[in-house]
Design a protein around this motif. Structure first.
Motif, mmCIF file in Angstrom:
data_model
loop_
_atom_site.group_PDB
_atom_site.id
_atom_site.type_symbol
_atom_site.label_atom_id
_atom_site.label_comp_id
_atom_site.label_asym_id
_atom_site.label_seq_id
_atom_site.Cartn_x
_atom_site.Cartn_y
_atom_site.Cartn_z
ATOM 1 N N UNK A 151 29.868 16.202 0.605
ATOM 2 C CA UNK A 151 28.457 15.842 0.416
ATOM 3 C C UNK A 151 28.178 15.544 -1.057
ATOM 4 N N UNK A 152 28.598 16.447 -1.912
ATOM 5 C CA UNK A 152 28.265 16.293 -3.328
ATOM 6 C C UNK A 152 28.971 15.087 -3.933
ATOM 7 N N UNK A 155 27.737 11.836 -2.289
ATOM 8 C CA UNK A 155 26.357 11.623 -2.705
ATOM 9 C C UNK A 155 26.300 11.082 -4.127
ATOM 10 N N UNK A 158 27.443 7.552 -4.273
ATOM 11 C CA UNK A 158 26.429 6.626 -3.773
ATOM 12 C C UNK A 158 25.351 6.398 -4.829
ATOM 13 N N UNK A 159 24.938 7.469 -5.484
ATOM 14 C CA UNK A 159 23.924 7.343 -6.534
ATOM 15 C C UNK A 159 24.418 6.420 -7.641
ATOM 16 N N UNK A 162 25.262 2.434 -5.541
ATOM 17 C CA UNK A 162 24.251 1.602 -4.882
ATOM 18 C C UNK A 162 23.365 0.859 -5.888
ATOM 19 N N UNK A 163 22.810 1.517 -6.894
ATOM 20 C CA UNK A 163 22.018 0.742 -7.863
ATOM 21 C C UNK A 163 22.840 -0.343 -8.543
ATOM 22 N N UNK A 164 24.038 0.008 -8.998
ATOM 23 C CA UNK A 164 24.869 -0.994 -9.671
ATOM 24 C C UNK A 164 25.188 -2.128 -8.718
ATOM 25 N N UNK A 166 23.716 -3.069 -5.864
ATOM 26 C CA UNK A 166 22.570 -3.844 -5.383
ATOM 27 C C UNK A 166 22.052 -4.754 -6.492
ATOM 28 N N UNK A 227 34.375 3.291 -7.952
ATOM 29 C CA UNK A 227 35.188 2.101 -8.214
ATOM 30 C C UNK A 227 35.537 1.406 -6.900
ATOM 31 N N UNK A 230 31.686 0.196 -5.113
ATOM 32 C CA UNK A 230 30.850 -0.863 -5.687
ATOM 33 C C UNK A 230 31.149 -2.236 -5.087
ATOM 34 N N UNK A 232 32.303 -3.101 -2.250
ATOM 35 C CA UNK A 232 31.850 -3.215 -0.856
ATOM 36 C C UNK A 232 30.335 -3.385 -0.822
ATOM 37 N N UNK A 281 28.402 1.267 5.420
ATOM 38 C CA UNK A 281 29.796 0.824 5.514
ATOM 39 C C UNK A 281 30.576 1.250 4.270
ATOM 40 N N UNK A 284 31.112 4.873 4.371
ATOM 41 C CA UNK A 284 32.149 5.133 5.356
ATOM 42 C C UNK A 284 33.526 4.782 4.804
ATOM 43 N N UNK A 287 34.343 7.720 2.271
ATOM 44 C CA UNK A 287 34.206 9.131 2.633
ATOM 45 C C UNK A 287 35.519 9.677 3.190
#
Lengths: 370, 317, 380
Positions: A151-152, A155, A158-159, A162-164, A166, A227, A230, A232, A281, A284, A287
């Protein structure tokens, strides 16, 4: 699809009111094909599920297409053939997919329990497993430390990604012209080809330089996963942003909406379902990574809830070690059971994330005609 | 590289804004920074890779694994990597497109959502599980098929026998990879199929097109770049997949046959040998990783080229 | 602002973090029955309370060979049981990675299937500030499991074994096998030799044995990697080999003896007799092995006597080392290493590994030697 290419309809029928098979034909042909498949399969050296399925499907495709071709014309026949093929493809794909899920659920349920989810592996040895198999001691040892770590680490990854990811895809689709955009597109593609262990070694080397030799913690693991994640995120969100119709953008500009607001308020919400799917995705994709996490986040059987210091376990590493190096070589079954139960947990976690992503996508997506 | 973002000039139809708004500036700049950050990360990875791989190329050929230099060490691995990925793609692409179409245009809507959900889920199953599944379930199931191929089509080098007794062959590994990349290709294609403008679809249907004609003329051309993107993502995973191949494939030296034990992929070789390797062998393995990198690069360039040829269908241009 | 977008795309993350926070509140360590704060209920004698003083605390990190992993888990459990405030971690990344981590100072101890070489010793001395030493603390007999229903108690001489694995002998009723097994009825099944597909210490030790005991039949380079041009199947890690041997008839492999389960294993020819693997037989060959030359006095590296003819010795064994510094600058780390390795070398530690991982305990003499080295580790 000009009318001229259509074969001549039977005399007297117009192109709009040509012969049609009754609606129940398909079902009828299907039932007959299944019967024929069973018969043929029994005929050819004994009945087997595989030959039965193959023969039935073939019989159905051929009969249904030919029948439709004779009565309804070539275009309808082709349509029916493709419909049949699409259903078949779906059916074929279901076999391994269901089998994989069944393997995980069936094997995973053996040890899946609240106890498994809330205890760690600290001080559990092969001896405990041997005793558990003999029935002289309860089965102990769970995956709590690994679940927490997954989780950590995921998580955090993702933090970071995702911003980079997107923003990069926004840049590529909405702003990027010229050499920089070309270079980014090109190198994002390159990045999808980084072998995962290389990403791990890179992050390990980076942290060794920045924070001293031997620094391993959850955050280093998150960097390694980023790495991998990003590209994906970029690739899938880029695709989703690109198919947002230009009319929407132009309509917004025409109303005097600034470009950034158009992107934030119109373009991204239109594509949000696809972006959410892409992010899921990407999560996934990472993970389940084992190797990059062991070299960056370490390996432990104790609980650690601080991703910025000390070694941290993750579910895939847990699955891998329990499956490939059982705690007790002579009685490996408890370890195998743990591996399957942990795999089941991992899937449940992703399922949960996926569900949340979809709910959110649906809540915020603009109403469309669909 | 451009340092100042020019005002949007590419859209003559839209009135040019004379003054740049601060919001626009901040947003475009941060988007650009994100892009540049990616380049920096990649440069870091590349520098790391090259630095670690370099000793392999300067070392005496006889010291490399196999004793005949890096090239003769790596080419069977390249062959194995491509073979596994090609088998996976041949199997997975039609199936994935079939599922994607099924979910987007054939299945009842309620069912479709549930199915889409399950397919996404499959992307999350860790590769170790696919490996275990491949050994325990798939290999015994397909072993007779490989035996049949070796017996009846053995004159084709790809199927020359004797077939493996355990079924853990390149074909099996390719099938496992196909199942692994199926969800990825499906998920991306499904999303783009769903994004086909409803107007296009309705127009086609209104002209009397059958469902298949509508799909062929409206959905597929619109979704083509997305499909290719999905296939490339899937291919990326197939090329780079380590654990599943390492566990399923009975690795060995080079052979043309896909139904006997033998061959290996770059990623699996790295996964299998890296832990116990030291010294020059480590460098050699990382150099093999660099080759994998180059293969993925070439494949992606090819895909981009195809997409760009078809870019007139892309909405944003 | 684009806050709503952030909220949208990051919501799964937020949920995940929230879930993690909730999770953080409800996890615990399992009750293993051998932690020191547990009421004494006697059925688990090696969890004896307070034996190690229990006054140590902190975290100790090690990395290395995966062959020792299950033994290391048992050692860690025992040591943590004595010292509840200690956490010992071991990353089973492999011997090569373990030695590299150790020689660069990233971990405080390493597990390795091979001793440090000269270059690594020099690097380790720089990292430690004092020479590093190899301690042979894990002995694992390598068994030769086979799958041939109807044939029990298979016996194989070294040359026959080498010829099976190099592909010279291809059927089970080959005259060479018949000669080794005069009383058995052997079928004409094709032999499928199964080897490890990953580079491993098990392979290296097995091949080293073949090269030493059957030099004329085994001419391949001795390394952790199986010669690529030999026929046969491969499996990843020990369970992979075991699974392949279980999967098809006519297979034969080599694997850590603890893992062979209910598969039958071949007795190996030593001198004029055939020896089944056992902990004692494995320890016997280690005792019969001389120390490697050119090593420091306290660097206990063994030159295994693969071609031993000593009665009752089983020559196919894997010896895995625990590598430590002879001096630690950080007293916190040094005390932990001393305590941990002291426990590993103790009778209790060796028995714990034997019970949990099926390894062969090292002999009392070797134990004493190792304990002396551990005592001499300088701290601070």
């Amino acid at each position: 699809m000009s009318v001229a290419t259509k074969p001549a309809p039977p005399a007297g029928a117009s192109s709009l009111a040509q012969n049609q098979l009754p609606r129940y034909t398909t079902q009828l042909v299907l039932v007959l094909s299944i019967a024929a498949g069973a018969g043929l399969s029994a005929l050819f050296g004994g009945f087997s599920i595989v030959s039965f399925a193959v023969l039935s499907v073939l019989a159905f495709l051929v009969v249904n297409t030919v029948l439709s071709g004779v009565v309804e014309g070539r275009r309808k026949a082709k349509d029916k053939l493709v419909t049949g093929l699409v259903y078949t493809a779906f059916g074929i794909a279901l076999v391994p997919l269901v089998s994989v899920i069944w393997s995980v659920v069936d094997n995973g349920m053996a040890r899946f329990s609240i106890d498994f989810l809330t205890t760690s592996m600290r001080n559990v040895t092969g001896l405990n497993d041997q005793q558990a198999l003999e029935g002289t001691a309860p089965f102990i040892g769970g995956a709590y430390h690994a679940i927490l770590g997954t989780f950590l680490i995921t998580g955090l990854a993702t933090v970071i990604s995702v911003p980079i990811g997107l923003l990069t895809s926004v840049y590529l689709v909405e702003y990027g012209r010229g050499r920089l955009a070309k270079a980014i597109t090109f190198f994002v593609d390159v990045m999808t080809g980084i072998p995962s262990i290389v990403a791990g070694l890179f992050a390990a080397a980076l942290f060794a330089v920045l924070f001293g030799v031997g620094t391993r913690n959850g955050f280093a693991g998150a960097v390694a996963l980023s790495v991998l994640m990003i590209p994906v995120v970029v690739r899938s969100s880029e695709e989703m942003l690109r198919i947002v119709p230009n009319e929407l953008r132009e309509a917004a500009y025409a109303l005097g909406v600034p470009k950034w607001r158009t992107i934030v308020r119109v373009v991204i919400p239109t594509a949000i379902s696809g972006i959410a799917s892409g992010v899921t995705l990407a999560i996934a994709r990472v993970v389940g990574e084992t190797a990059p996490l062991i070299v960056t986040a370490g390996f432990t059987s104790s609980i650690n809830n601080n991703p910025f210091s000390d070694w941290m376990m993750s579910l895939p590493a847990y699955v891998y070690s329990q499956a490939m190096r059982p705690l007790s070589g002579s009685s490996p079954q408890p370890s195998f059971d743990r591996a399957w139960a942990a795999a089941l947990t991992l899937i449940l976690i992703v399922m949960l994330l996926n569900l949340v992503a979809r709910l959110i996508a649906r809540l915020f997506a603009p109403k469309t005609g669909r | 590289m451009t340092t100042t973002e020019p005002p949007p000039t590419e859209r003559p139809a839209v009135a040019r804004r004379p003054k740049t708004r601060p919001g626009d500036r901040i947003f475009s700049r941060s988007a650009q920074v994100a892009g540049i950050l990616i380049l920096v990360i990649l440069a870091g990875v590349a520098a790391f890779l090259v630095r670690e791989a370099l000793p392999t190329f300067t070392a005496d050929p006889s010291e490399i694994d196999g004793g005949k230099g890096f090239f003769s060490y790596v080419w069977p691995l390249v062959f194995g990597t491509l073979a596994a990925a090609v088998i996976a793609l041949i199997v997975a692409t039609p199936l994935a497109l079939g599922i994607a179409l099924f979910i987007s245009h054939y299945a009842p809507r309620r069912l479709a959502q549930g199915l889409g959900y399950i397919v996404d889920l499959l992307a999350a199953i860790p590769s170790v599980v696919f490996g275990l599944w491949g050994i325990q379930w798939l290999a015994p199931q397909v072993q007779p098929a490989w035996g049949w191929l070796a017996d009846n089509l053995g004159f084709i080098p790809l199927f020359s026998g004797p077939a493996s007794a355990t079924g853990r062959t390149m074909m099996t590994a390719g099938l496992v990879l196909a199942v692994m990349i199926l969800p990825i290709i499906t998920a991306v294609s499904r999303e783009v199929f769903l994004q086909t403008p409803t107007l296009h679809e309705e127009a086609a249907l209104a002209l009397g097109a059958t469902r298949w004609e509508m799909i062929r003329m409206a959905v597929i051309p619109f979704g083509r770049p997305g499909i290719i993107s999905g296939i490339m993502l899937g291919l990326g995973r197939a090329l780079g997949e380590t654990m599943a191949v390492a566990m399923v494939l009975s690795t060995g030296g080079f052979t043309w046959s896909m139904v006997t034990a033998g061959n290996n992929t770059i990623a699996a070789e790295i996964a299998l040998d890296f832990p116990e390797s030291s010294g020059l062998k480590t460098n050699t393995l990382i150099a093999a990783g660099l080759v994998l990198f180059a293969i993925t690069l070439a494949v992606n360039m090819f895909a981009r080229w195809i997409v760009s040829r078809r870019s007139e269908f892309s909405g944003a241009n | 602002m684009n806050l709503s977008i952030v909220r949208r795309t990051l919501a799964p993350v937020a949920v995940a973090s929230a879930a993690a926070l909730v999770l953080a509140a409800c996890g615990s360590d399992p009750d293993t029955g051998n932690s020191s704060n547990e009421s004494p209920d006697g059925d688990n004698s090696e969890g004896s309370d307070g034996a190690g003083g229990g006054d140590l605390s902190g975290t100790l990190n090690g990395a290395g060979a995966s062959s020792q992993e299950s033994a290391v888990q048992a050692w860690i459990a025992g040591f943590q049981g004595q010292n509840p405030d200690v956490t010992v971690n071991y990353a089973p990344e492999g011997s090569g990675a373990g030695r590299e981590q150790f020689t660069s100072g990233a971990v405080a101890f390493a597990g390795s299937d091979a001793a440090l070489d000269e270059e690594e010793l020099a690097a380790a001395e720089t990292a430690c500030g004092a020479p590093a030493v190899d301690l042979p603390l894990f002995i694992d007999p390598i068994a030769v499991p086979y799958n041939l229903p109807g044939v029990d108690n298979l016996q194989l001489g070294p040359v026959t074994l080498a010829n099976i694995f190099n592909g010279t002998i291809t059927t089970w009723n080959d005259p060479a096998i018949v000669a080794d097994n005069p009383d058995a009825t052997l079928p004409d099944t094709t032999i499928t030799p199964v080897h490890r597909s990953d580079e491993s210490g098990t392979t290296e030790n097995f091949v080293e044995y073949l090269a030493a005991a059957a030099a004329e039949a085994w001419t391949y380079e001795v390394s952790g990697e199986w010669p690529a041009d030999l026929p046969g199947e491969a499996g990843a890690q020990t369970p992979g080999v075991i699974a392949a041997v279980q999967a098809a008839e006519g297979t034969i492999g080599y694997a850590s003896a603890a893992a062979v389960g209910d598969l039958q294993t071949a007795a190996i020819g030593v001198g004029t007799e055939f020896v089944e693997y056992s902990a004692e037989a494995a320890a016997a060959v280690v005792d019969a092995s001389p120390r490697a030359e050119g090593r420091a006095e306290n660097d206990i590296v063994l030159e295994l006597a693969r071609d031993t003819t000593e009665s009752g010795a089983y020559p196919i064994v894997l010896v895995s080392y625990t590598v430590v510094c002879t001096s630690y600058a950080d007293p916190a780390v040094g005390d932990l290493v001393k305590g941990y390795v002291g426990y590993v070398a103790s009778d209790e530690g060796q028995q714990a590994a034997a019970a949990a991982a099926g390894s062969a305990p090292i002999s009392p003499e070797l134990q004493a030697e190792v304990q002396a080295v551990v005592e001499s580790i300088e701290v601070g």
